[in-house]
Design a protein around this motif. Structure first.
Motif, PDB file in Angstrom:
ATOM      1  N   ILE A 139       5.268   9.496   4.597  1.00 13.23           N
ATOM      2  CA  ILE A 139       5.004   8.086   4.305  1.00 13.23           C
ATOM      3  C   ILE A 139       6.348   7.356   4.330  1.00 13.23           C
ATOM      4  CG2 ILE A 139       3.996   6.440   2.686  1.00 13.23           C
ATOM      5  CD1 ILE A 139       2.052   8.616   3.856  1.00 13.23           C
ATOM      6  N   GLU A 140       6.521   6.450   5.244  1.00 20.44           N
ATOM      7  CA  GLU A 140       7.777   5.733   5.406  1.00 20.44           C
ATOM      8  C   GLU A 140       7.531   4.225   5.317  1.00 20.44           C
ATOM      9  OE1 GLU A 140      11.177   4.047   5.855  1.00 20.44           O
ATOM     10  OE2 GLU A 140      11.089   6.223   5.598  1.00 20.44           O
ATOM     11  N   LYS A 141       8.247   3.588   4.398  1.00 17.82           N
ATOM     12  CA  LYS A 141       8.078   2.153   4.189  1.00 17.82           C
ATOM     13  C   LYS A 141       8.559   1.341   5.385  1.00 17.82           C
ATOM     14  CE  LYS A 141       9.224  -1.462   0.819  1.00 17.82           C
ATOM     15  NZ  LYS A 141       9.951  -1.743  -0.452  1.00 17.82           N
ATOM     16  N   GLY A 142       9.615   1.815   6.031  1.00 18.13           N
ATOM     17  CA  GLY A 142      10.157   1.095   7.174  1.00 18.13           C
ATOM     18  C   GLY A 142       9.471   1.463   8.471  1.00 18.13           C
ATOM     19  N   ASP A 143      10.077   1.010   9.586  1.00 19.23           N
ATOM     20  CA  ASP A 143       9.474   1.276  10.887  1.00 19.23           C
ATOM     21  C   ASP A 143      10.209   2.365  11.667  1.00 19.23           C
ATOM     22  OD1 ASP A 143      11.759  -0.172  11.310  1.00 19.23           O
ATOM     23  OD2 ASP A 143      10.867  -1.619  12.691  1.00 19.23           O
ATOM     24  N   ILE A 144      11.229   2.954  11.058  1.00 17.78           N
ATOM     25  CA  ILE A 144      11.998   4.024  11.704  1.00 17.78           C
ATOM     26  C   ILE A 144      11.909   5.274  10.844  1.00 17.78           C
ATOM     27  CG2 ILE A 144      14.277   4.724  12.518  1.00 17.78           C
ATOM     28  CD1 ILE A 144      14.917   1.759  12.917  1.00 17.78           C
ATOM     29  N   VAL A 145      11.633   6.399  11.486  1.00 18.75           N
ATOM     30  CA  VAL A 145      11.369   7.628  10.734  1.00 18.75           C
ATOM     31  C   VAL A 145      12.659   8.276  10.240  1.00 18.75           C
ATOM     32  CG1 VAL A 145      10.290   9.899  10.812  1.00 18.75           C
ATOM     33  CG2 VAL A 145       9.295   8.004  12.110  1.00 18.75           C
ATOM     34  N   SER A 146      13.602   8.480  11.116  1.00 17.57           N
ATOM     35  CA  SER A 146      14.794   9.247  10.771  1.00 17.57           C
ATOM     36  C   SER A 146      15.966   8.742  11.604  1.00 17.57           C
ATOM     37  CB  SER A 146      14.548  10.737  11.049  1.00 17.57           C
ATOM     38  OG  SER A 146      15.720  11.493  10.845  1.00 17.57           O
ATOM     39  N   TYR A 147      17.069   8.425  10.941  1.00 18.39           N
ATOM     40  CA  TYR A 147      18.228   7.914  11.680  1.00 18.39           C
ATOM     41  C   TYR A 147      19.525   8.316  10.971  1.00 18.39           C
ATOM     42  CZ  TYR A 147      18.082   4.191   8.139  1.00 18.39           C
ATOM     43  OH  TYR A 147      18.060   3.501   6.965  1.00 18.39           O
ATOM     44  N   GLY A 148      20.614   8.315  11.720  1.00 19.77           N
ATOM     45  CA  GLY A 148      21.922   8.693  11.178  1.00 19.77           C
ATOM     46  C   GLY A 148      22.675   7.482  10.675  1.00 19.77           C
ATOM     47  N   GLU A 191       3.827   2.066   2.411  1.00 21.66           N
ATOM     48  CA  GLU A 191       4.589   2.236   1.178  1.00 21.66           C
ATOM     49  C   GLU A 191       3.802   3.079   0.179  1.00 21.66           C
ATOM     50  OE1 GLU A 191       6.854  -0.406  -2.284  1.00 21.66           O
ATOM     51  OE2 GLU A 191       5.526  -1.400  -0.843  1.00 21.66           O
ATOM     52  N   ALA A 192       4.487   4.045  -0.424  1.00 15.55           N
ATOM     53  CA  ALA A 192       3.890   4.800  -1.529  1.00 15.55           C
ATOM     54  C   ALA A 192       4.001   3.949  -2.786  1.00 15.55           C
ATOM     55  CB  ALA A 192       4.614   6.126  -1.715  1.00 15.55           C
ATOM     56  N   VAL A 193       2.852   3.589  -3.373  1.00 18.32           N
ATOM     57  CA  VAL A 193       2.869   2.624  -4.480  1.00 18.32           C
ATOM     58  C   VAL A 193       2.549   3.245  -5.825  1.00 18.32           C
ATOM     59  CG1 VAL A 193       2.403   0.640  -3.021  1.00 18.32           C
ATOM     60  CG2 VAL A 193       0.480   1.936  -3.961  1.00 18.32           C
ATOM     61  N   ASP A 194       1.912   4.425  -5.841  1.00 16.09           N
ATOM     62  CA  ASP A 194       1.552   5.003  -7.141  1.00 16.09           C
ATOM     63  C   ASP A 194       1.253   6.494  -6.981  1.00 16.09           C
ATOM     64  OD1 ASP A 194       1.113   4.959  -9.871  1.00 16.09           O
ATOM     65  OD2 ASP A 194      -1.030   4.500  -9.678  1.00 16.09           O
TER      66      ASP A 194
END
Length: 533
Positions: free
Chosen positions: A1-10, A55-58
């Motif tokens: 669960i990712e709040k943004g639009d990019i999964v993984s970045y440096g 977004e994870a909310v609870d």
């Protein structure tokens, strides 16, 4: 669960995107062979379903269900879990300073920040930037702006740059280096206000002592862990982040946490502290993954190791600083050891300066700092390994380090630093740090500085003090009677190897130990006034 639009970045590569080290910011989300780590990649290669813009909310811990929200539609749903991992990261610190929301004021945290700042650099008309905060990110942001032709201003509330990373005498060397590159430093000045123009864009930064024009501001004050979800779930929170055990389990054994949102365990002091860095987050991911599949892995903690490149200077630290060690009640022995990173006859040799901090009672290495144009990376990593295992300075000599002239001196710089501390511990000589000697000078104490360098060295660079006496080392033995026996004599040279040897010669001539000392680091590590011809 990712709040943004990019999964993984440096994210640690963002300053180097700004400097033009690479042109395509998407490189930060690609594998080394150029495959983009997106939703499809994780599904096809890792077998993991990723929901971006959710977004994870609870967290319903009793029923083991996670409530998530689709940020595009506002729709909510619940997902059951057996084990849950919280990796909510951190947020940039943005204090409630008047004008902080003006246009042109940026933080550097994610891909979008990077592209926005890159565009702002290109569009800037005044070419004046203020970087607020002289920590590692603030320091890494200097070079991109210098290279783009900006007037660069650093504002730091504390008295010197990298104030929690280095001791003052090491930081002062960096400040001299930055000043020589045209960077303006405003240390000991907190920001009071950001002033905007009629268009709502930042035009001026008001500090506690200055007014600085700027059309760009980078906030690099630091980061705070993102704890909202964990707090809402009733998980135990420490002073610096989510509390976790060595298996990275939270107070709920079915919920793990890692990365910038958790507090770290300091292997030197045994304390908890905040140490957000990408390398540790990656290790956390490995340990948590192992434990999720029953491999029973542990993460012992960190020594606070870090490294940064500042306008051609490599700067690194591991362990704790002398200032912090003394604050925590340690009785310490320190040394400052300048020298080339390879033998002088190797053309590529470059200078480095090492500061070593050791517990005087046990000999345990508490910390090391290193800076210079040469290789500090290998030395700091070696020190980090030694510190993490509780090693002493006597252990350093027994490390079988690789040696060949293209890579290092026969006695590595770290070994030499340990030898200097051994000499001090064993009563072979006393020393003064640059800061301690400067305090004696400023207090007007009556003592002699004996400079034992060659006449040619003295002609090229010398200290501007009336109490300096010049006698080359080879003449000290025969001219010892020219020196007063009723005053303290502080011997020095380029790096203070000859300074130490001068102390030993004068001892053999009957001078008293309590009136003899050498200057740690010599003129090379002296961060104050010098006359250069």
């Amino acid at each position: 669960i990712e709040k943004g639009d990019i999964v993984s970045y440096g994210a640690c590569g963002l300053p180097f995107y700004l400097s033009g080290e690479f042109d395509d910011i998407s490189e930060l989300i690609k594998t080394p062979v150029g495959v983009t780590r997106d939703v499809n990649f994780f599904k096809a290669v890792k077998g993991v379903e990723v929901k971006v813009n959710h977004e994870a909310v609870d967290i319903d811990r009793k029923n083991k269900r996670l409530k998530i929200k689709d940020l595009a539609t506002g729709q909510e749903e619940e997902i059951p879990y057996d084990k849950l991992v919280i990796a909510t990261g951190s947020n940039p610190v943005k204090p409630p300073i008047p004008g902080i929301d003006l246009q042109g004021i940026h933080t550097l945290k994610d891909i979008h920040d990077g592209t926005t700042i890159k565009q702002a650099i290109a569009e800037s008309k005044k070419k004046k930037v203020v970087i607020v905060g002289a920590g590692m990110i603030g320091m890494e942001c200097i070079e991109p702006f210098v290279e783009a032709g900006f007037e660069v201003n650093i504002v730091e509330k504390l008295p010197f740059v990298l104030p929690t990373f280095l001791d003052e005498e090491m930081s002062l060397l960096i400040m001299k280096h930055l000043a020589s590159k045209g960077v303006r430093l405003f240390c000991g000045e907190g920001v009071k206000e950001f002033v905007g123009n009629k268009d709502g864009r930042v035009a001026k930064v008001i500090t506690e002592g200055s007014e600085i024009e700027a059309d760009l501001v980078i906030l690099a004050i630091g980061f705070r862990p993102n704890l909202e979800l964990a707090k809402k779930a009733g998980l135990e929170i420490g002073n610096f982040g989510i509390k976790v055990d060595p298996f990275l389990r939270t107070s709920d054994p079915d919920i793990y946490a890692g990365g910038d949102c958790v507090e770290a365990h300091n292997l030197v002091t045994g304390e908890k502290f905040y140490a957000p860095i990408g390398s540790t987050a990656n290790k956390h991911g490995r340990v948590i993954a192992d434990n999720l599949v029953g491999r029973n892995s542990m993460f012992r903690g960190v020594t606070g190791t870090g490294i940064v490149k500042i306008m051609g200077l490599n700067v690194a630290r591991t362990g704790i600083t002398e200032a912090y060690a003394r604050q925590k009640g340690y009785d310490v022995i320190t040394c400052i050891n300048p020298g080339p990173d390879r033998p002088h006859f190797i053309k590529e040799n470059k200078p480095i300066i090492i500061k070593l901090i050791v517990d005087s009672y046990s000999g345990r290495i508490l910390g090391m700092q290193a800076l210079g144009e040469g290789d500090v990376f290998a030395r700091i990593n070696t020190a980090a390994a030694l510190i993490s295992q509780g090693c002493t300075i006597d252990d350093v000599m027994n490390v079988d380090m690789a040696y060949s002239p293209p890579f290092s001196p026969a006695m590595d710089n770290l070994i030499v630093a340990a030898n200097i501390i051994q000499n001090k511990r064993d009563g072979l000589a006393r020393s003064y740090s640059p800061i301690a000697l400067k305090k004696k000078l400023d207090a007007g104490e009556d003592f002699v500085i004996l400079d034992v360098r060659t006449p040619a060295e003295v002609e090229a660079m010398r200290l501007p003090y009336e109490n300096v006496v010049y006698i080359p080392l080879g003449k000290v033995r025969e001219r010892a009677d020219e020196l007063p026996r009723d005053k303290e004599i502080v011997c020095m040279c380029k790096i203070s190897l000859r300074g130490y040897e001068a102390v030993r010669i004068l001892l053999s001539k009957g001078f008293e130990m309590d009136r003899l000392a050498f200057l740690d680091g010599g003129v090379l590590a002296w961060p104050y006034e010098k006359i250069v011809t």
